[in-house]
Motif scaffolding. Structure first.
Motif, PDB file in Angstrom:
ATOM      1  N   PHE A 225      12.072   8.530  -8.306  1.00 34.77           N
ATOM      2  CA  PHE A 225      11.395   7.791  -9.370  1.00 34.77           C
ATOM      3  C   PHE A 225      11.016   6.383  -8.936  1.00 34.77           C
ATOM      4  N   ILE A 226       9.998   5.870  -9.622  1.00 37.47           N
ATOM      5  CA  ILE A 226       9.279   4.678  -9.162  1.00 37.47           C
ATOM      6  C   ILE A 226      10.140   3.422  -9.220  1.00 37.47           C
TER       7      ILE A 226
ATOM      8  N   PHE B 110       0.983  10.160 -10.278  1.00 37.32           N
ATOM      9  CA  PHE B 110       0.166   9.925 -11.472  1.00 37.32           C
ATOM     10  C   PHE B 110      -1.251  10.445 -11.294  1.00 37.32           C
ATOM     11  N   GLU B 111      -1.872  10.096 -10.171  1.00 37.06           N
ATOM     12  CA  GLU B 111      -3.242  10.584  -9.953  1.00 37.06           C
ATOM     13  C   GLU B 111      -3.262  12.014  -9.427  1.00 37.06           C
TER      14      GLU B 111
ATOM     15  N   GLU C 229       0.817  -1.199   0.000  1.00 35.20           N
ATOM     16  CA  GLU C 229       0.000   0.000   0.000  1.00 35.20           C
ATOM     17  C   GLU C 229       0.865   1.270   0.000  1.00 35.20           C
ATOM     18  N   VAL C 230       1.838   1.306   0.889  1.00 36.14           N
ATOM     19  CA  VAL C 230       2.583   2.572   1.045  1.00 36.14           C
ATOM     20  C   VAL C 230       3.672   2.752   0.005  1.00 36.14           C
ATOM     21  N   THR C 231       3.909   1.738  -0.814  1.00 34.86           N
ATOM     22  CA  THR C 231       4.913   1.928  -1.862  1.00 34.86           C
ATOM     23  C   THR C 231       4.219   2.305  -3.167  1.00 34.86           C
ATOM     24  N   TYR C 232       3.895   1.320  -3.973  1.00 33.07           N
ATOM     25  CA  TYR C 232       3.349   1.625  -5.298  1.00 33.07           C
ATOM     26  C   TYR C 232       2.063   2.457  -5.229  1.00 33.07           C
ATOM     27  N   ASN C 233       1.131   2.072  -4.366  1.00 33.79           N
ATOM     28  CA  ASN C 233      -0.156   2.771  -4.358  1.00 33.79           C
ATOM     29  C   ASN C 233      -0.019   4.242  -3.981  1.00 33.79           C
TER      30      ASN C 233
ATOM     31  N   LEU D  10       6.430   4.667   3.941  1.00 32.63           N
ATOM     32  CA  LEU D  10       6.071   6.066   3.673  1.00 32.63           C
ATOM     33  C   LEU D  10       7.314   6.944   3.633  1.00 32.63           C
ATOM     34  N   ALA D  11       8.231   6.700   4.585  1.00 33.68           N
ATOM     35  CA  ALA D  11       9.458   7.495   4.603  1.00 33.68           C
ATOM     36  C   ALA D  11      10.208   7.322   3.289  1.00 33.68           C
ATOM     37  N   PHE D  12      10.211   6.103   2.768  1.00 31.49           N
ATOM     38  CA  PHE D  12      10.900   5.823   1.504  1.00 31.49           C
ATOM     39  C   PHE D  12      10.155   6.465   0.333  1.00 31.49           C
TER      40      PHE D  12
END
Lengths: 255, 313
Positions: A166-167, A88-89, A77-81, A158-160
Motif C-alpha cells: 500500500f501507498i 490507480f491508472e 518518479e519511481v515511487t508515487y508515479n 522500483l524494487a521498493f
C-alpha cells in the motif's frame, strides 16, 4: 530478462508524451530548489565555517547536492508515479495486452526515471555553474554521475514500489531512507572525519555516498581507485535490485 | 467447400489456481475463426481469468493455451501483436486527449507515425468519436470512454478482438451502438471473443457461447441450439407457490420442461400457445397474469446451474 528495446522505448515515450503537458510546472522547481540550498546552507551556514578540506564550504557542498538532485529526480518518479500507474491508472494492465512485456515496462520506467534525474541534476548543474561553482572543464565529468545516481535510485525505488502492498509505505521510504541518506552521505560533512574507522566500512553500504564521492572527485579533478569501487557498487547494486523488481512485476502483473 | 480454418484460440485441460481457490478448472475451449464467441457466466465464474490466459497475462497452472496455433506461454509477444483486448475496466490516460491515448497505444504496437495517424482517423470515424477525439479523457462521458477503450484495442487491426464485459454499466443506446460496431467487425472477418453476464448480449451478438460456472464450461453451442437442446423455444412465466406449481404441472396432459426461481414458475414448449390455454384453464377463476416469451440463455443457465446469472457463481 526479455527486453525488446523498441517496446521499452514506447513505454519511455508514453511518459515523455504526458510529461510534455506539464513540463513547465515540473522543470521550474528544479531550478529554485538548488538556489535555496546553495544560498541558505552554502552561503548562510557556510559563512560560519572557515574552510573544509582546504576549500570554501559551498564548494564542498555543491557536488554533493548535485548527486542529491539526481537522487530526488529519479526517486519521485519511481515511487508515487509508478505506484499510481500500477494501482490507480492500471496502465501496466493495458500495456500487457499489447506486445509490450513486463521487462520492457521495467526498463522503460527505469530509462524514464533516469531521464527525470537528468532534468533535476542538469538543472542543478546549470544553477551551480551560474553561481560560478563548477570548475571547467573538469567539472563536466560530474555530468556522468547524474545518470549513474539516477540508475541507482531508480533501481532502489522500483524494487521498493513493485513490492509494497500500500501507498502509505512511501512515507517510510522518504523519511526513514532518503532523508537520512541525504544527511549522512558526505553531502554536508565529510563522514571520514566524523566516524570511527570500523564504521567507515559500514558507511560504504550507503548508496548515496558513492555518487557523492564521484561528483566530488570530478569537481576536484582528483581521481583514485575508490572511484572504481563507487562505479562498481552502483552498477552491481542496481543490477541486483532490478532483478528483484523484475520478479516483483511478474508476480504482481502476470499472476 | 473451403477448407475449415483451424480455431483461433484452442485451450486444452486448462486450470488456473490462486492459492487454494481454483478460478478455472479443466477448461477445453475452441474459438472458431471469424465468429463472435461468447463466454457467458455469472461474476466469479472464471471468465476474466480465462481471457487473461488467452492473451498471456496469466499462466495456466495446468493445460495449454494456443492462439493462432502458437503456444501463448512461449510466443506471448507475437500473439499479442495480432490481437486486441478491451479490459473490463477502461485503461485510459485521463489527463491526455483521446487522440493521444490512441497514439500512445499505437506506439506500443510499434506502428510508425504515419500508420498511427491513419488508423486514428479510421477509428475516430468507426467509433463515431468525432470532436471528442481531441478532448481530455477526464471530460468524456462513460459511453465515449468505453468507445475509446475499444478503439485502443483496434489500433493494431487485430485478427482477434477480446472484449471483457464490453457493455456493463452503459446506457441502452450506447450498448446498441457498441453492438453494431462489434457486428461490423465480425462481418469484416475479425474473430470476436466476448465475456458477458448479460444473456441478451450473448444472444444478439454471439454465433456460439460457452456457459461457465465455477471455472467449468457447462455448455458449448449456438445460443438457439442450447435453448432447443435444454428447454424449448418458448416460455410461460407466472407466479405461484410450490404446491400450486405441482398442481399446475400435474394437470397438464404432457410433461413439459420447467424451472422455478423463487415464486416464479417457468414452463417451456416449442409452441407455448396451447400451454398458456391449458394453464389458464387450470388457474380457474384466479386470472393470474401469464407471460408468454421466447426462451433465452438465462433460462438455459438456470436449468444447468440451478442459480440465476446475476447470482455469484
Amino acid at each position: 530478462m526479455d527486453v525488446s528495446p523498441r517496446h521499452a522505448w514506447s513505454v519511455w515515450r508514453r511518459n515523455a508524451t504526458l510529461y510534455r503537458r506539464t513540463w513547465k510546472f515540473n522543470i521550474l522547481p528544479n531550478f529554485f530548489e538548488p538556489v535555496f540550498y546553495l544560498t541558505a546552507i552554502g552561503i548562510g551556514v557556510g559563512a560560519y565555517i572557515s574552510e573544509i578540506g582546504g576549500m570554501r564550504y559551498i564548494e564542498f557542498l555543491t557536488p554533493g547536492l548535485l548527486a542529491v538532485a539526481a537522487m530526488h529526480g529519479a526517486s519521485f518518479e519511481v515511487t508515487y508515479n509508478v505506484y499510481v500507474r500500477i494501482h490507480f491508472e492500471k496502465a501496466y494492465d493495458g500495456m500487457l495486452t499489447t506486445p509490450v512485456g513486463p521487462d520492457d515496462i521495467l526498463i522503460g520506467e527505469l530509462l524514464w526515471s533516469m531521464t527525470r534525474s537528468l532534468f533535476y541534476g542538469g538543472g542543478f548543474f546549470i544553477v551551480a555553474a551560474l553561481f560560478g561553482l563548477v570548475p571547467f572543464p573538469g567539472g563536466l565529468a560530474a555530468l556522468v554521475v547524474i545518470p549513474l545516481a539516477g540508475l541507482l535510485f531508480a533501481a532502489i525505488g522500483l524494487a521498493f514500489t513493485m513490492r509494497i502492498p500500500f501507498i502509505d509505505l512511501f512515507s517510510f521510504y522518504f523519511t526513514l531512507f532518503l532523508t537520512p541518506l541525504f544527511l549522512f552521505s558526505d553531502v554536508f560533512f565529510p563522514i571520514r572525519e566524523r566516524l570511527p574507522g570500523a564504521w567507515l566500512i559500514v558507511a560504504e553500504a550507503l548508496p548515496l555516498l558513492h555518487p557523492v564521492r564521484l561528483a566530488r572527485s570530478a569537481f576536484l579533478g582528483e581521481w583514485g581507485w575508490v572511484a572504481l569501487w563507487d562505479v562498481g557498487y552502483i552498477l552491481a547494486v542496481s543490477a541486483v535490485l532490478l532483478e528483484f523488481a523484475r520478479r516483483g512485476v511478474r508476480k504482481r502483473m502476470m499472476s | 467447400m473451403p477448407e475449415p480454418k483451424p480455431p483461433v484460440v484452442s485451450m486444452r485441460g486448462v486450470s488456473k489456481s490462486y492459492g487454494r481457490s481454483l478460478a478455472v478448472d479443466g477448461l477445453d475451449l475452441d474459438v472458431p475463426a471469424g465468429q463472435c464467441f461468447g463466454l457467458l457466466g455469472p461474476n466469479g465464474a472464471g471468465k476474466t481469468t480465462t481471457l487473461r490466459m488467452i492473451y498471456g497475462a496469466a499462466r495456466p497452472s495446468a493445460g495449454t493455451v494456443a492462439v493462432f496455433g502458437r503456444d501463448v506461454a512461449r510466443h506471448g509477444r507475437a500473439v499479442r501483436a495480432q490481437l486486441g483486448v478491451t479490459l473490463q475496466d477502461n485503461v485510459l490516460i485521463e489527463t491526455a486527449t483521446a487522440r493521444e491515448n490512441m497514439e500512445i497505444f499505437g506506439r506500443h504496437y510499434l506502428l510508425d507515425a504515419e500508420t498511427i495517424a491513419r488508423r486514428v482517423g479510421t477509428l475516430v470515424e468507426f467509433l463515431q468519436l468525432g470532436a471528442h477525439a481531441d478532448m481530455i479523457v477526464r471530460r468524456l462521458s462513460g459511453g465515449f470512454k468505453r468507445r475509446l477503450a475499444v478503439a485502443l484495442s483496434l489500433m493494431n487491426m487485430p485478427e482477434l478482438l477480446i472484449l471483457d464485459e464490453p457493455t456493463t454499466g452503459l446506457d441502452p443506446n450506447v450498448r446498441q451502438g457498441l453492438w453494431s460496431r462489434i457486428r461490423a467487425l465480425r462481418a469484416a472477418g475479425t474473430t470476436v471473443l466476448i465475456t458477458t453476464h448479460y444473456m441478451d448480449e450473448a444472444e444478439r451478438l454471439c454465433d456460439r457461447v460457452v456457459i461457465m460456472t465455477r471455472g467449468r464450461a457447462i455448455a458449448d453451442d449456438a445460443p438457439a441450439a442450447l435453448i432447443a437442446a435444454h428447454l424449448a423455444r418458448e416460455a410461460i412465466e407466472f407466479d405461484c407457490d410450490e404446491a400450486e406449481g405441482e398442481r399446475f404441472l400435474a394437470g397438464l396432459d404432457d410433461a413439459v420442461p420447467h424451472l422455478r426461481t423463487g415464486d416464479r414458475l417457468m414452463a417451456f414448449a416449442d409452441d407455448a400457445g396451447w400451454l398458456q390455454e391449458a394453464l389458464r384453464a387450470l388457474d380457474g377463476g384466479d386470472r393470474r397474469p401469464f407471460v408468454l416469451r421466447p426462451a433465452n440463455l438465462e433460462d438455459v443457465f438456470l436449468s444447468l446451474s440451478g442459480t440465476r446469472l446475476d447470482e455469484e457463481g
